[in-house]
Design an enzyme around this catalytic site. Structure first.
Site, mmCIF file in Angstrom:
data_model
loop_
_atom_site.group_PDB
_atom_site.id
_atom_site.type_symbol
_atom_site.label_atom_id
_atom_site.label_comp_id
_atom_site.label_asym_id
_atom_site.label_seq_id
_atom_site.Cartn_x
_atom_site.Cartn_y
_atom_site.Cartn_z
ATOM 1 N N ASP A 1 15.261 1.299 3.932
ATOM 2 C CA ASP A 1 14.172 1.292 2.951
ATOM 3 C C ASP A 1 13.391 2.589 3.196
ATOM 4 O O ASP A 1 12.652 2.702 4.164
ATOM 5 C CB ASP A 1 13.300 0.049 3.160
ATOM 6 C CG ASP A 1 12.108 -0.004 2.194
ATOM 7 O OD1 ASP A 1 11.775 1.039 1.611
ATOM 8 O OD2 ASP A 1 11.515 -1.095 2.055
ATOM 9 N N LYS B 1 5.944 3.704 -5.378
ATOM 10 C CA LYS B 1 5.096 4.425 -4.430
ATOM 11 C C LYS B 1 5.230 5.936 -4.634
ATOM 12 O O LYS B 1 4.868 6.423 -5.678
ATOM 13 C CB LYS B 1 5.436 3.967 -3.006
ATOM 14 C CG LYS B 1 5.643 2.444 -2.865
ATOM 15 C CD LYS B 1 4.367 1.645 -3.069
ATOM 16 C CE LYS B 1 4.595 0.138 -3.178
ATOM 17 N NZ LYS B 1 5.357 -0.474 -2.123
ATOM 18 N N ARG C 1 20.652 -3.846 -21.491
ATOM 19 C CA ARG C 1 20.633 -4.290 -20.094
ATOM 20 C C ARG C 1 21.690 -3.537 -19.290
ATOM 21 O O ARG C 1 21.483 -3.163 -18.143
ATOM 22 C CB ARG C 1 20.855 -5.811 -19.994
ATOM 23 C CG ARG C 1 21.036 -6.270 -18.561
ATOM 24 C CD ARG C 1 20.909 -7.779 -18.304
ATOM 25 N NE ARG C 1 21.222 -8.641 -19.401
ATOM 26 C CZ ARG C 1 22.457 -8.902 -19.843
ATOM 27 N NH1 ARG C 1 23.509 -8.371 -19.264
ATOM 28 N NH2 ARG C 1 22.637 -9.706 -20.869
ATOM 29 N N TYR D 1 7.800 -4.150 5.677
ATOM 30 C CA TYR D 1 6.995 -4.523 4.522
ATOM 31 C C TYR D 1 6.950 -6.055 4.390
ATOM 32 O O TYR D 1 8.001 -6.717 4.446
ATOM 33 C CB TYR D 1 7.609 -3.890 3.270
ATOM 34 C CG TYR D 1 6.900 -4.244 2.004
ATOM 35 C CD1 TYR D 1 5.590 -3.838 1.786
ATOM 36 C CD2 TYR D 1 7.521 -4.990 1.015
ATOM 37 C CE1 TYR D 1 4.925 -4.171 0.626
ATOM 38 C CE2 TYR D 1 6.863 -5.328 -0.157
ATOM 39 C CZ TYR D 1 5.556 -4.910 -0.338
ATOM 40 O OH TYR D 1 4.907 -5.250 -1.496
HETATM 41 C C1 LIG Z 1 6.056 -1.690 -1.943
HETATM 42 C C2 LIG Z 1 7.198 -1.754 -1.017
HETATM 43 C C3 LIG Z 1 8.314 -2.532 -1.328
HETATM 44 C C4 LIG Z 1 8.379 -3.406 -2.557
HETATM 45 O O1 LIG Z 1 8.406 -2.662 -3.737
HETATM 46 P P1 LIG Z 1 7.837 -3.191 -5.156
HETATM 47 O O2 LIG Z 1 8.102 -2.037 -6.054
HETATM 48 O O3 LIG Z 1 6.388 -3.479 -4.953
HETATM 49 O O4 LIG Z 1 8.606 -4.409 -5.486
HETATM 50 C C5 LIG Z 1 9.363 -2.517 -0.433
HETATM 51 N N1 LIG Z 1 9.340 -1.786 0.697
HETATM 52 C C6 LIG Z 1 8.271 -1.019 1.019
HETATM 53 C C7 LIG Z 1 8.294 -0.232 2.279
HETATM 54 C C8 LIG Z 1 7.167 -0.986 0.177
HETATM 55 O O5 LIG Z 1 6.117 -0.244 0.508
#
Ligand SMILES: *Cc1c(COP(=O)(O)O)cnc(C)c1O
Length: 382
Positions: free
Chosen positions: A170, A195, A46, A98
């Protein structure tokens, strides 16, 4: 090292025991010690894992940061960042973000006394006015999701720094290939590596990158103390995906630019949201802070009923109807009922997120096939 070399080489060294060019998957929970406390820097999985270490070093380099800390998902990465705050602190967030991030703020952290105010950050005066004595963090997305608005990172980070507020970007939609917020004054960059970074729709993983030693120390502490770590196999897949990040995102951007122009000229399409258009409200800022305009497009139909949007989305073949984005395959989705369903309808409508808005993540298939796919689907609807 230039970006297209970093994706392949930064933080990655051949395995010293075998010479394996690919980072091994260290699928182990613990490490043998020669005597209590005597080990090679690894005591428990961890706390530290060599596959994860390689990914973290690579990600730090891609964002021009000093430290990267990985988590089991993008939202787990966000959760670790918000844990830097305490009850009574306030977040000011962009008002078009998001859906899962919105949900974590209003349905999880609000009950622990960490409140969030949502503002249109394209309006810098509104942003300055929203920052109060309890504001400790700005939560920024650009391009925004799903309206593809662009906000001025340099100007916003300047405000954050002047007010002593931690600025978090983000950067999932842009990916580090298109935009590096730390270079523009941000304190923290967050990614859903699920993504573009991984890019092959087979991993859920999150990351936080910073150059601030103190913030990094706290985030590594939270990573270990809370424990939302990614598994070594997912770290390996993400390392593997990142090797082609620059090539994938460049092709996806080229495809998106052509498809945006095609849609805008189509008689059944009423509006296309794409920062690459010269008449997009913040096109010049996008041009200045991004390498290209991304591969996300949202659009609306003249016949703007939800049924008509649904009919279009089920008539495409290469554009698969699915949540998520940033993979090699093209996806199409309905934010109002899918990614943004957790946001109340009146709040959605305020930012232009109608019941018929369609969002696409343009992949790297042949662009002629993608255009023909949309043409065939548009022919079938009102
Ligand atoms: C998908 C997404 C998230 C969340 O990420 P996960 O890996 O699905 O937990 C946060 N911010 C944006 C802009 C996203 O597209």
């Amino acid at each position: 090292m230039k970006f297209g070399t970093k994706t392949i080489h930064a933080g990655i060294t051949p395995d010293p025991s075998t010479g394996a060019i690919m980072t091994p998957i260290f699928q182990t929970s613990t490490y043998v010690q020669s005597s209590p406390g005597e080990h090679k820097g690894y005591a428990y999985g961890r706390t530290k894992n060599p596959t994860r270490d390689a990914l973290e070093k690579n990600l730090a380099a891609l964002e021009n940061g000093k430290h990267a800390i990985c988590f089991s998902s993008g939202l787990a990465a966000m959760d670790a960042i918000i844990k830097l705050l305490k009850s009574g602190d306030e977040i000011v967030a962009v008002n078009d973000l998001y859906g899962g991030s919105y949900r974590q703020m209003v349905s999880v952290y609000a009950q622990f006394g960490i409140k969030t105010k949502f503002v249109d950050m394209a309006d810098l005066t509104a942003l300055e006015n929203a920052i109060g004595p309890d504001t400790k963090m700005l939560w920024i997305e650009t391009p925004t999701n799903p309206m593809l608005k662009i906000v001025d990172l340099q100007a916003i980070n300047k405000i954050a720094n002047a007010k002593g507020v931690i600025s978090v970007v983000d950067n999932t939609f842009a990916s580090p290939y298109l935009q590096n917020p730390l270079d523009l004054g941000a304190d923290i960059v967050m990614h859903s590596a699920t993504k573009y970074l991984n890019g092959h729709s087979d991993v859920i993983l999150g990351a936080v990158i910073t150059s601030d030693d103190d913030l990094a120390k706290k985030l590594f502490f939270i990573q270990n103390a809370v424990g939302a770590i990614p598994g070594p196999q997912d770290c390996f897949l993400t390392i593997r995906g990142i090797k082609t990040l620059h090539v994938r995102v460049q092709r996806a951007c080229e495809n998106a630019s052509e498809i945006a122009a095609y849609l805008r000229a189509h008689p059944k399409v009423s509006k296309v949201y794409y920062p690459g258009f010269e008449d997009h409200p913040n096109h010049s800022i996008a041009k200045a802070q991004m390498r290209d305009f991304g591969a996300m497009i949202s659009f609306d139909l003249h016949n703007n009923s939800q049924e008509n949007a649904y009919a279009l989305m089920s008539a495409t073949h290469y554009f698969s109807l699915a949540e998520s984005l940033g993979g090699v395959e093209s996806l199409i989705g309905h934010p109002a009922s899918m990614t943004h369903a957790s946001i109340p309808r009146e709040d959605r409508l305020k930012v232009g997120l109608t019941d018929s808005l369609i969002r696409m993540s343009v992949g790297i298939e042949d662009v002629e096939d993608l255009k023909n796919d949309l043409e065939g689907a548009l022919r079938k609807i009102d």
